[in-house]
Design a protein around this motif. Sequence first.
Motif, PDB file in Angstrom:
ATOM      1  N   GLU A 124       0.828  -1.215   0.000  1.00 36.97           N
ATOM      2  CA  GLU A 124       0.000   0.000   0.000  1.00 36.97           C
ATOM      3  C   GLU A 124       0.862   1.264   0.000  1.00 36.97           C
ATOM      4  O   GLU A 124       0.538   2.251  -0.659  1.00 36.97           O
ATOM      5  CB  GLU A 124      -0.913  -0.030   1.223  1.00 36.97           C
ATOM      6  CG  GLU A 124      -1.938   1.073   1.270  1.00 36.97           C
ATOM      7  CD  GLU A 124      -2.845   0.917   2.470  1.00 36.97           C
ATOM      8  OE1 GLU A 124      -4.032   0.664   2.242  1.00 36.97           O
ATOM      9  OE2 GLU A 124      -2.365   1.045   3.622  1.00 36.97           O
ATOM     10  N   ARG A 125       1.971   1.234   0.738  1.00 32.36           N
ATOM     11  CA  ARG A 125       2.865   2.401   0.819  1.00 32.36           C
ATOM     12  C   ARG A 125       3.821   2.487  -0.373  1.00 32.36           C
ATOM     13  O   ARG A 125       4.619   3.410  -0.453  1.00 32.36           O
ATOM     14  CB  ARG A 125       3.674   2.349   2.106  1.00 32.36           C
ATOM     15  CG  ARG A 125       2.846   2.586   3.351  1.00 32.36           C
ATOM     16  CD  ARG A 125       3.731   2.741   4.574  1.00 32.36           C
ATOM     17  NE  ARG A 125       4.608   1.607   4.764  1.00 32.36           N
ATOM     18  CZ  ARG A 125       4.526   0.747   5.782  1.00 32.36           C
ATOM     19  NH1 ARG A 125       3.621   0.896   6.698  1.00 32.36           N
ATOM     20  NH2 ARG A 125       5.368  -0.252   5.876  1.00 32.36           N
ATOM     21  N   GLY A 126       3.776   1.503  -1.261  1.00 33.65           N
ATOM     22  CA  GLY A 126       4.643   1.536  -2.431  1.00 33.65           C
ATOM     23  C   GLY A 126       6.041   1.016  -2.181  1.00 33.65           C
ATOM     24  O   GLY A 126       6.926   1.177  -3.016  1.00 33.65           O
ATOM     25  N   LEU A 127       6.271   0.392  -1.017  1.00 40.34           N
ATOM     26  CA  LEU A 127       7.591  -0.165  -0.716  1.00 40.34           C
ATOM     27  C   LEU A 127       7.811  -1.482  -1.444  1.00 40.34           C
ATOM     28  O   LEU A 127       8.947  -1.930  -1.616  1.00 40.34           O
ATOM     29  CB  LEU A 127       7.751  -0.370   0.791  1.00 40.34           C
ATOM     30  CG  LEU A 127       7.620   0.905   1.634  1.00 40.34           C
ATOM     31  CD1 LEU A 127       7.671   0.566   3.115  1.00 40.34           C
ATOM     32  CD2 LEU A 127       8.696   1.907   1.253  1.00 40.34           C
ATOM     33  N   ILE A 128       6.724  -2.128  -1.834  1.00 38.49           N
ATOM     34  CA  ILE A 128       6.765  -3.338  -2.650  1.00 38.49           C
ATOM     35  C   ILE A 128       5.892  -3.064  -3.860  1.00 38.49           C
ATOM     36  O   ILE A 128       4.772  -2.601  -3.717  1.00 38.49           O
ATOM     37  CB  ILE A 128       6.214  -4.568  -1.901  1.00 38.49           C
ATOM     38  CG1 ILE A 128       7.044  -4.883  -0.664  1.00 38.49           C
ATOM     39  CG2 ILE A 128       6.141  -5.781  -2.820  1.00 38.49           C
ATOM     40  CD1 ILE A 128       6.480  -5.995   0.195  1.00 38.49           C
ATOM     41  N   GLY A 129       6.400  -3.346  -5.025  1.00 33.79           N
ATOM     42  CA  GLY A 129       5.607  -3.111  -6.232  1.00 33.79           C
ATOM     43  C   GLY A 129       6.446  -3.293  -7.469  1.00 33.79           C
ATOM     44  O   GLY A 129       7.588  -3.752  -7.405  1.00 33.79           O
TER      45      GLY A 129
END
Length: 146
Positions: A124-129
């Motif tokens: 959700e925080r964009g740390l994984i993507g």
Amino acid sequence: IVHKEDLQPCLLYEALRDADIFLTTHGFQSTSALFMKEGSVLFECFPFKYWKEGYMHLAWEYSLHHRYTQQPSAVSWDRKFTLSMVSQEACMQNLRCRSYARGDDVLITDEQLDYIFETAHDVERGLIGPHNTPLKQGFHRRPPHA
């Protein structure tokens, strides 16, 4: 997604193509991760004394992230006794023991649930993507008992 014998492949594809995380017990159904978009997470839950890297490499090949947890103890009473007498390494080297361990149920502990939620928050925080390169070596936070 709930396991159904009659689930059509097109419906499975539709369900997974937009998923950020596919949480599943370890097994052949993990190949369904092929339907996921790059940067998504394949999150496998393993039974006690059973762990294989097979689908981790599949995830990396398709630019997916891989996370996992492992059951901290056996669930069934007979496996609690018998599997406590052998190391995970020894069990995984013995086909009979490996099959026996794999046949146990998987329950999610509070600690494992926290890790699953932590992974979801990281997505959700964009740390994984898709912008992050999936880790190509090492493992992702194995519980201390493993």
